[in-house]
Design a protein around this motif. Structure first.
Motif, PDB file in Angstrom:
ATOM      1  N   GLY A 107      -5.170   6.960   2.318  1.00  0.00           N
ATOM      2  CA  GLY A 107      -6.318   6.092   2.129  1.00  0.00           C
ATOM      3  C   GLY A 107      -6.778   5.429   3.407  1.00  0.00           C
ATOM      4  N   GLU A 108      -6.190   5.858   4.536  1.00  0.00           N
ATOM      5  CA  GLU A 108      -6.514   5.250   5.831  1.00  0.00           C
ATOM      6  C   GLU A 108      -6.850   6.302   6.883  1.00  0.00           C
ATOM      7  N   THR A 109      -7.203   7.504   6.445  1.00  0.00           N
ATOM      8  CA  THR A 109      -7.552   8.572   7.382  1.00  0.00           C
ATOM      9  C   THR A 109      -8.752   8.148   8.221  1.00  0.00           C
ATOM     10  N   ASP A 110      -8.594   8.201   9.545  1.00  0.00           N
ATOM     11  CA  ASP A 110      -9.638   7.676  10.448  1.00  0.00           C
ATOM     12  C   ASP A 110     -10.994   8.299  10.180  1.00  0.00           C
ATOM     13  N   GLU A 111     -11.029   9.627  10.051  1.00  0.00           N
ATOM     14  CA  GLU A 111     -12.306  10.315   9.880  1.00  0.00           C
ATOM     15  C   GLU A 111     -12.984   9.921   8.563  1.00  0.00           C
ATOM     16  N   GLY A 131      -3.072   8.165  -2.653  1.00  0.00           N
ATOM     17  CA  GLY A 131      -1.751   7.746  -3.106  1.00  0.00           C
ATOM     18  C   GLY A 131      -1.499   6.274  -2.865  1.00  0.00           C
ATOM     19  N   ASN A 132      -2.498   5.555  -2.362  1.00  0.00           N
ATOM     20  CA  ASN A 132      -2.346   4.134  -2.038  1.00  0.00           C
ATOM     21  C   ASN A 132      -3.552   3.358  -2.569  1.00  0.00           C
ATOM     22  N   LEU A 133      -3.379   2.749  -3.735  1.00  0.00           N
ATOM     23  CA  LEU A 133      -4.492   2.031  -4.354  1.00  0.00           C
ATOM     24  C   LEU A 133      -4.806   0.711  -3.651  1.00  0.00           C
ATOM     25  N   GLY A 134      -3.972   0.345  -2.676  1.00  0.00           N
ATOM     26  CA  GLY A 134      -4.258  -0.845  -1.881  1.00  0.00           C
ATOM     27  C   GLY A 134      -4.890  -0.525  -0.545  1.00  0.00           C
ATOM     28  N   SER A 135      -5.259   0.742  -0.353  1.00  0.00           N
ATOM     29  CA  SER A 135      -5.807   1.186   0.927  1.00  0.00           C
ATOM     30  C   SER A 135      -7.275   0.824   1.068  1.00  0.00           C
ATOM     31  N   LEU A 137      -9.725   2.908   1.632  1.00  0.00           N
ATOM     32  CA  LEU A 137     -10.521   3.851   0.865  1.00  0.00           C
ATOM     33  C   LEU A 137     -10.578   3.441  -0.596  1.00  0.00           C
ATOM     34  N   ALA A 138      -9.425   3.111  -1.183  1.00  0.00           N
ATOM     35  CA  ALA A 138      -9.389   2.744  -2.601  1.00  0.00           C
ATOM     36  C   ALA A 138     -10.206   1.488  -2.873  1.00  0.00           C
ATOM     37  N   GLU A 139     -10.111   0.522  -1.979  1.00  0.00           N
ATOM     38  CA  GLU A 139     -10.821  -0.735  -2.190  1.00  0.00           C
ATOM     39  C   GLU A 139     -12.336  -0.583  -1.983  1.00  0.00           C
ATOM     40  N   THR A 140     -12.734   0.414  -1.200  1.00  0.00           N
ATOM     41  CA  THR A 140     -14.164   0.649  -0.960  1.00  0.00           C
ATOM     42  C   THR A 140     -14.797   1.465  -2.073  1.00  0.00           C
ATOM     43  N   ALA A 141     -13.990   2.281  -2.728  1.00  0.00           N
ATOM     44  CA  ALA A 141     -14.508   3.228  -3.716  1.00  0.00           C
ATOM     45  C   ALA A 141     -14.986   2.535  -4.988  1.00  0.00           C
ATOM     46  N   ASP A 142     -15.922   3.184  -5.649  1.00  0.00           N
ATOM     47  CA  ASP A 142     -16.358   2.724  -6.973  1.00  0.00           C
ATOM     48  C   ASP A 142     -15.303   3.041  -8.028  1.00  0.00           C
ATOM     49  N   VAL A 143     -14.643   4.178  -7.842  1.00  0.00           N
ATOM     50  CA  VAL A 143     -13.559   4.593  -8.733  1.00  0.00           C
ATOM     51  C   VAL A 143     -12.437   5.140  -7.866  1.00  0.00           C
ATOM     52  N   ALA A 144     -11.228   4.634  -8.053  1.00  0.00           N
ATOM     53  CA  ALA A 144     -10.082   5.107  -7.271  1.00  0.00           C
ATOM     54  C   ALA A 144      -9.047   5.710  -8.214  1.00  0.00           C
ATOM     55  N   LEU A 145      -8.691   6.959  -7.990  1.00  0.00           N
ATOM     56  CA  LEU A 145      -7.712   7.660  -8.812  1.00  0.00           C
ATOM     57  C   LEU A 145      -6.389   7.763  -8.065  1.00  0.00           C
ATOM     58  N   ASP A 146      -5.321   7.476  -8.767  1.00  0.00           N
ATOM     59  CA  ASP A 146      -3.987   7.409  -8.171  1.00  0.00           C
ATOM     60  C   ASP A 146      -3.329   8.785  -8.193  1.00  0.00           C
ATOM     61  N   VAL A 147      -3.059   9.339  -7.002  1.00  0.00           N
ATOM     62  CA  VAL A 147      -2.352  10.621  -6.913  1.00  0.00           C
ATOM     63  C   VAL A 147      -1.013  10.455  -6.206  1.00  0.00           C
ATOM     64  N   SER A 148      -0.434   9.282  -6.299  1.00  0.00           N
ATOM     65  CA  SER A 148       0.836   9.019  -5.610  1.00  0.00           C
ATOM     66  C   SER A 148       1.963   9.855  -6.211  1.00  0.00           C
ATOM     67  N   VAL A 149       2.887  10.260  -5.361  1.00  0.00           N
ATOM     68  CA  VAL A 149       4.062  11.033  -5.780  1.00  0.00           C
ATOM     69  C   VAL A 149       5.311  10.340  -5.260  1.00  0.00           C
ATOM     70  N   GLU A 150       6.450  10.636  -5.879  1.00  0.00           N
ATOM     71  CA  GLU A 150       7.696   9.984  -5.465  1.00  0.00           C
ATOM     72  C   GLU A 150       8.115  10.429  -4.080  1.00  0.00           C
TER      73      GLU A 150
END
Length: 330
Positions: A107-111, A131-135, A137-150
């Motif tokens: 959620g923090e990819t520079d590009e 994978g980071n709902l606190g990133s 990208l997630a905070e900017t998005a209208d809808v953020a989907l969680d794809v985090s894995v263990e």
């Protein structure tokens, strides 16, 4: 391993099996986490008046490319936008009516972050897979989907493996859910795949393949078997259709039928075809799908040709199994 090191072989199988189990577990966990955010993302995709633009960098970019192709082939006009190219002019392809789906596990990819201000200024709908709902990208998005894995399947827990599989699976789920909401049919699907065998099976009609005119053998019921044989030879086909005074189909005589008649008695060629016609021969219509007609031809006993009849029962063509095979329908 040289094919003889059983220990090495088992280690390889165990490593491969572990990766598959880890990735399968990650995808299964995604299914349990689906919620209203997924529903909203699907609704945004289906309701957009523009296109669906999928973006991502690196391995996520590879997933984004494939996902854009899946969306496009299932009824959601879509294309891939390279985020690095986006900041050098390609953002001009984005309009306010579009939906942008951004893929970034961190959620923090520079590009990706570099194009967010422009996307927000344009007012596009932004859906994030991260994978980071606190990133950011997630905070900017209208809808953020969680794809985090263990963890990643990589033994170093570094190479994107499990995470990209989860991303790909969720994008497939989104595309297919949108497809179902749109009530996208097999005929619609074939329109986007006209060159493949699938498209040919779903789109090709009997009229597109049937032989007509001089390539169709016709005769009267009172014609001799010899006349019928000449008609078959001239048309270079495998059967002759007998028609009545009004041109309606009354029966079929195949070249195989003629051979069997000749084996039974020497004078068969001089007899009228009326006594040898197959009056219960299967037939098809010009507007029928070739795939349906082929299924009819494969029923017992199988046949190599079908008469094609119009609504009044008049032969308008002949459908040959050889022509179907040549067209690559199956």
């Amino acid at each position: 391993m040289g094919g003889h090191d059983e220990t090495g072989r088992q280690e390889v199988l165990a490593a491969g099996g572990e990766v598959l189990r880890l990735e399968a577990q990650a995808v299964a966990a995604l299914a349990e986490r689906l919620d209203d955010r997924f529903v909203e993302a699907v609704e945004r995709v289906v309701s957009t008046q523009g296109r669906v633009i999928v973006t991502g960098m690196g391995k996520s970019g590879a997933v984004a490319r494939k996902s854009a192709a899946t969306l496009a082939s299932t009824g959601s006009p879509a294309f891939y936008l390279h985020p690095a190219e986006g900041v050098h002019g390609d953002l001009g392809m984005v309009t306010p009516a579009d939906v942008v789906i951004a893929l970034s596990y961190s959620g923090e990819t520079d590009e990706i972050l570099a194009i967010l201000p422009v996307l927000k200024r344009l007012g596009v709908t932004l859906v994030a897979l991260t994978g980071n709902l606190g990133s950011t990208l997630a905070e900017t998005a209208d809808v953020a989907l969680d794809v985090s894995v263990e963890r990643e399947a990589c033994p170093l827990n570094l190479a994107p493996t499990t995470s990209t599989t989860a991303m790909l699976a969720l994008m497939d789920a989104l595309a297919i859910a949108a497809m179902r909401v749109r009530q996208f049919s097999s005929e619609d699907f074939a329109l986007y795949h006209p060159a493949g065998s699938l498209g040919r099976r779903l789109l090709l009609r009997v009229r597109d393949l049937m032989r007509t005119g001089e390539r169709m053998a016709l005769c009267r019921p009172d014609a001799t078997v010899r006349d019928a044989l000449f008609a078959i030879t001239r048309a270079q086909t495998g059967s002759v259709f007998a028609v009545d005074d009004e041109g309606r189909f009354v029966g079929l005589l195949s070249d195989g039928d003629i051979r069997r008649l000749l084996l039974r008695h020497d004078h068969a060629l001089a007899e009228p075809v009326a006594g040898a016609l197959n009056q219960t021969a299967r037939s098809t219509a010009p507007d029928r799908l070739v795939s349906e007609a082929t299924h009819l031809m494969e029923q017992h006993p199988p046949c190599g040709e079908l008469p094609v009849l119009d609504a009044d029962g008049r032969p308008v063509g002949v459908l040959s199994l050889k022509d179907i095979a040549r067209a690559g329908v199956f």
